[in-house]
Design an enzyme around this catalytic site. Structure first.
Site, PDB file in Angstrom:
ATOM      1  NE  ARG A 102      -3.893  -2.008   2.324  1.00 35.40           N
ATOM      2  CZ  ARG A 102      -3.641  -2.924   3.248  1.00 35.40           C
ATOM      3  NH1 ARG A 102      -2.652  -2.768   4.089  1.00 35.40           N
ATOM      4  NH2 ARG A 102      -4.408  -3.987   3.341  1.00 35.40           N
ATOM      5  CE  LYS A 124      -1.014  13.466 -15.255  1.00 37.64           C
ATOM      6  NZ  LYS A 124      -1.217  13.831 -16.662  1.00 37.64           N
ATOM      7  CD  GLU A 166       7.467  16.025 -23.207  1.00 35.50           C
ATOM      8  OE1 GLU A 166       6.860  17.086 -22.927  1.00 35.50           O
ATOM      9  OE2 GLU A 166       6.885  14.959 -23.469  1.00 35.50           O
ATOM     10  CE  LYS A 208       5.441  17.080 -15.418  1.00 41.07           C
ATOM     11  NZ  LYS A 208       5.547  15.880 -16.180  1.00 41.07           N
ATOM     12  CD  GLU A 218      -3.965  16.077 -16.873  1.00 41.80           C
ATOM     13  OE1 GLU A 218      -2.842  15.613 -16.645  1.00 41.80           O
ATOM     14  OE2 GLU A 218      -4.640  15.767 -17.870  1.00 41.80           O
ATOM     15  NE  ARG A 222       0.294  16.846 -14.024  1.00 40.76           N
ATOM     16  CZ  ARG A 222       0.882  16.002 -13.209  1.00 40.76           C
ATOM     17  NH1 ARG A 222       0.564  15.964 -11.945  1.00 40.76           N
ATOM     18  NH2 ARG A 222       1.804  15.162 -13.663  1.00 40.76           N
ATOM     19  CG  ASN A 226      -1.953  16.496 -21.282  1.00 36.31           C
ATOM     20  OD1 ASN A 226      -0.961  15.939 -20.811  1.00 36.31           O
ATOM     21  ND2 ASN A 226      -3.141  16.436 -20.709  1.00 36.31           N
ATOM     22  CG  HIS A 229       1.773  14.993 -24.719  1.00 39.08           C
ATOM     23  ND1 HIS A 229       2.505  16.168 -24.770  1.00 39.08           N
ATOM     24  CD2 HIS A 229       2.577  14.088 -24.106  1.00 39.08           C
ATOM     25  CE1 HIS A 229       3.674  15.979 -24.186  1.00 39.08           C
ATOM     26  NE2 HIS A 229       3.755  14.720 -23.784  1.00 39.08           N
ATOM     27  CG  HIS A 233       0.043  10.116 -26.199  1.00 46.32           C
ATOM     28  ND1 HIS A 233      -0.656  10.530 -25.104  1.00 46.32           N
ATOM     29  CD2 HIS A 233       1.328  10.000 -25.793  1.00 46.32           C
ATOM     30  CE1 HIS A 233       0.167  10.652 -24.074  1.00 46.32           C
ATOM     31  NE2 HIS A 233       1.383  10.347 -24.470  1.00 46.32           N
ATOM     32  CG  HIS A 243       7.048  10.757 -25.430  1.00 40.16           C
ATOM     33  ND1 HIS A 243       5.695  10.526 -25.520  1.00 40.16           N
ATOM     34  CD2 HIS A 243       7.192  11.849 -24.639  1.00 40.16           C
ATOM     35  CE1 HIS A 243       5.044  11.427 -24.801  1.00 40.16           C
ATOM     36  NE2 HIS A 243       5.937  12.242 -24.250  1.00 40.16           N
TER      37      HIS A 243
HETATM   38  N1  GLY Z   1       5.544  11.456 -14.073  1.00 43.74           N
HETATM   39  C1  GLY Z   1       5.192  12.329 -15.110  1.00 43.74           C
HETATM   40  C2  GLY Z   1       4.153  13.296 -14.723  1.00 43.74           C
HETATM   41  O1  GLY Z   1       3.628  13.271 -13.629  1.00 43.74           O
HETATM   42  O2  GLY Z   1       3.808  14.148 -15.535  1.00 43.74           O
END
Ligand code: GLY
Length: 338
Positions: A102, A124, A166, A208, A218, A222, A226, A229, A233, A243
C-alpha cells in the site's frame, strides 16, 4: 489544492554524496539495463532489479515480477525503492512503489533529458493496458528526485533531441526565462557546457514543478502540459518515432491549427518550427489524417464528440480549448496539403 514538490528536487554534484544518506538494507534499485552498463558503478552497493529497455516493459507482468523480487528481498513498509533510468523506469518505480504494501518510499535518478525535464516530475506513473498507454496508474509524488546532469553526456543525439521536445514544450507553455535561454544558447553551447546543461534542466524542471504544484490532479491548469500530446500519442502508437519526436510534431500541428483559427500569430508557429529544427526534431506527421483521427478517437477509449485540445496562443499563453472531433479532422485534412 496546491502541493509542494520543489523540496524533493536535488541537483547533485555526485551520486555518491547523495546516496550516502540512503541506507543499503531495505532499499531496492530498479535500473535500466543500458544505464547499468554505463553508470552502474555508482549504485553497486544496493540490491537491484535490472529492467530491460523499452516501453513494452510498462505492463502488469513486469510489475508482478518486480513485486515478487521485492518480497524475496524482504523489502518492508519502511523500505525505499529507487528508479534509475528514463521514463519507463521512473513510471514503473512510481507505480510499483505506490501499490507495494500500500505504498513505500521511493525516489528517482533520471538519466535521460526527457526524464529529467519531464517524466520524473509530477507524480503520475502509469503502465500500459493492451493498446492503451498509461491506462493504469496512480498520482504519487516521489520522496526525492536526484538530478546528475553528467548522466546526459552518454545520450545519443536522438535521445537528447527527444528530451529537447519536452523542453521546447515547457518554453512554449511558460515563455519567460526558459524561452530566453533557448533563444540565446545554441545546441552545441548547451551540450558542451555543463553549467548551461544544468541551467537548462533547472529552468525546464521549474516550469513543470510550478504547474504540478498548482494542479496535481489535472483538474485544469495541468492539462496544458499535454500540449502536442493528443496528436503526439496517436503518432507514437503507430510509428518508430520517439516520444519527444511525436510531441514535436503534435506541437507544430497544434500551432498550425491555432494559426488557422486566428488564435495565434504565424510567428509563433515559425518559432516553434525553428526550435524543433534546431534539435533535428520532425515537424510533419507521417500519418494520413484519417489514420491519425482513428488513433486519436481510440486513445483512452474516448467516447465524447469533443476533446480538450491544448492550443498555443503565444509563448507563455497556452490554453485548454474544446474542439469537436469533426473540427480537428477538418483541420488535419486542411493541413495535410501544406
Ligand atoms: N511522471 C510524469 C508526470 O507526472 O507528468
Amino acid at each position: 489544492m496546491s502541493i509542494s514538490i520543489k523540496h524533493t528536487l536535488h541537483f547533485i554534484d555526485s551520486p555518491d554524496g547523495f546516496l550516502a544518506d540512503i541506507a543499503v538494507p531495505n532499499t531496492m534499485l530498479l535500473i535500466d539495463e543500458n544505464v547499468k552498463e554505463l553508470h552502474g558503478k555508482y549504485f553497486e552497493k544496493y540490491n537491484s532489479i535490472t529492467i530491460p529497455s523499452g516501453e513494452n516493459q510498462k505492463k502488469m507482468e513486469v510489475v508482478e515480477s518486480i513485486i515478487d523480487k521485492l518480497l524475496d528481498a524482504g523489502i518492508d513498509r519502511n523500505g525505499t525503492i529507487i528508479g534509475v533510468g528514463g521514463g519507463v523506469v521512473t513510471d514503473l518505480t512510481g507505480f510499483v512503489s505506490s501499490i507495494y504494501l500500500r505504498g513505500v518510499n521511493f525516489g528517482f535518478f533520471p538519466t535521460t533529458l526527457l526524464a529529467m525535464c519531464d517524466a520524473s516530475i509530477g507524480g503520475k506513473n502509469g503502465i500500459n493496458f493492451g493498446a492503451y498507454k498509461n491506462m493504469i496508474g496512480t498520482i504519487t509524488q516521489p520522496n526525492f528526485i536526484a538530478f546528475y546532469p553528467p548522466f546526459l553526456n552518454t545520450l545519443s543525439d536522438r535521445e537528447f533531441n527527444s528530451g529537447m521536445a519536452e523542453v521546447i514544450k515547457h518554453a512554449v507553455i511558460n515563455g519567460g526565462a526558459l524561452q530566453k535561454f533557448l533563444q540565446e544558447n545554441t545546441r552545441s553551447e548547451i551540450q558542451e557546457n555543463p553549467e548551461k546543461l544544468k541551467e537548462l534542466c533547472q529552468l525546464a524542471t521549474e516550469v513543470k514543478v510550478n504547474v504540478v504544484e498548482q494542479d496535481e490532479k489535472e483538474s485544469g491548469l495541468r492539462k496544458k502540459l499535454n500540449l502536442g500530446h493528443t496528436i503526439g500519442h496517436a503518432i507514437e502508437s503507430t510509428s518508430d518515432f520517439t516520444h519527444g519526436e511525436c510531441v514535436a510534431i503534435g506541437m507544430v500541428l497544434a500551432a498550425k491549427i491555432a494559426v488557422s483559427r486566428r488564435l495565434a500569430k504565424v510567428d509563433l508557429m515559425r518559432d516553434i518550427i525553428a526550435y524543433c529544427n534546431a534539435y533535428n526534431l520532425p515537424t510533419h506527421t507521417p500519418l494520413e489524417p484519417k489514420v491519425l483521427m482513428e488513433k486519436i478517437v481510440k486513445d483512452k477509449k474516448r467516447r465524447s464528440s469533443e476533446i480538450d485540445f491544448i492550443m498555443p496562443y503565444a509563448f507563455g499563453d497556452v490554453r485548454v480549448f474544446t474542439l469537436e472531433i469533426d473540427e480537428l479532422e477538418h483541420h488535419l485534412k486542411e493541413l495535410a496539403h501544406e
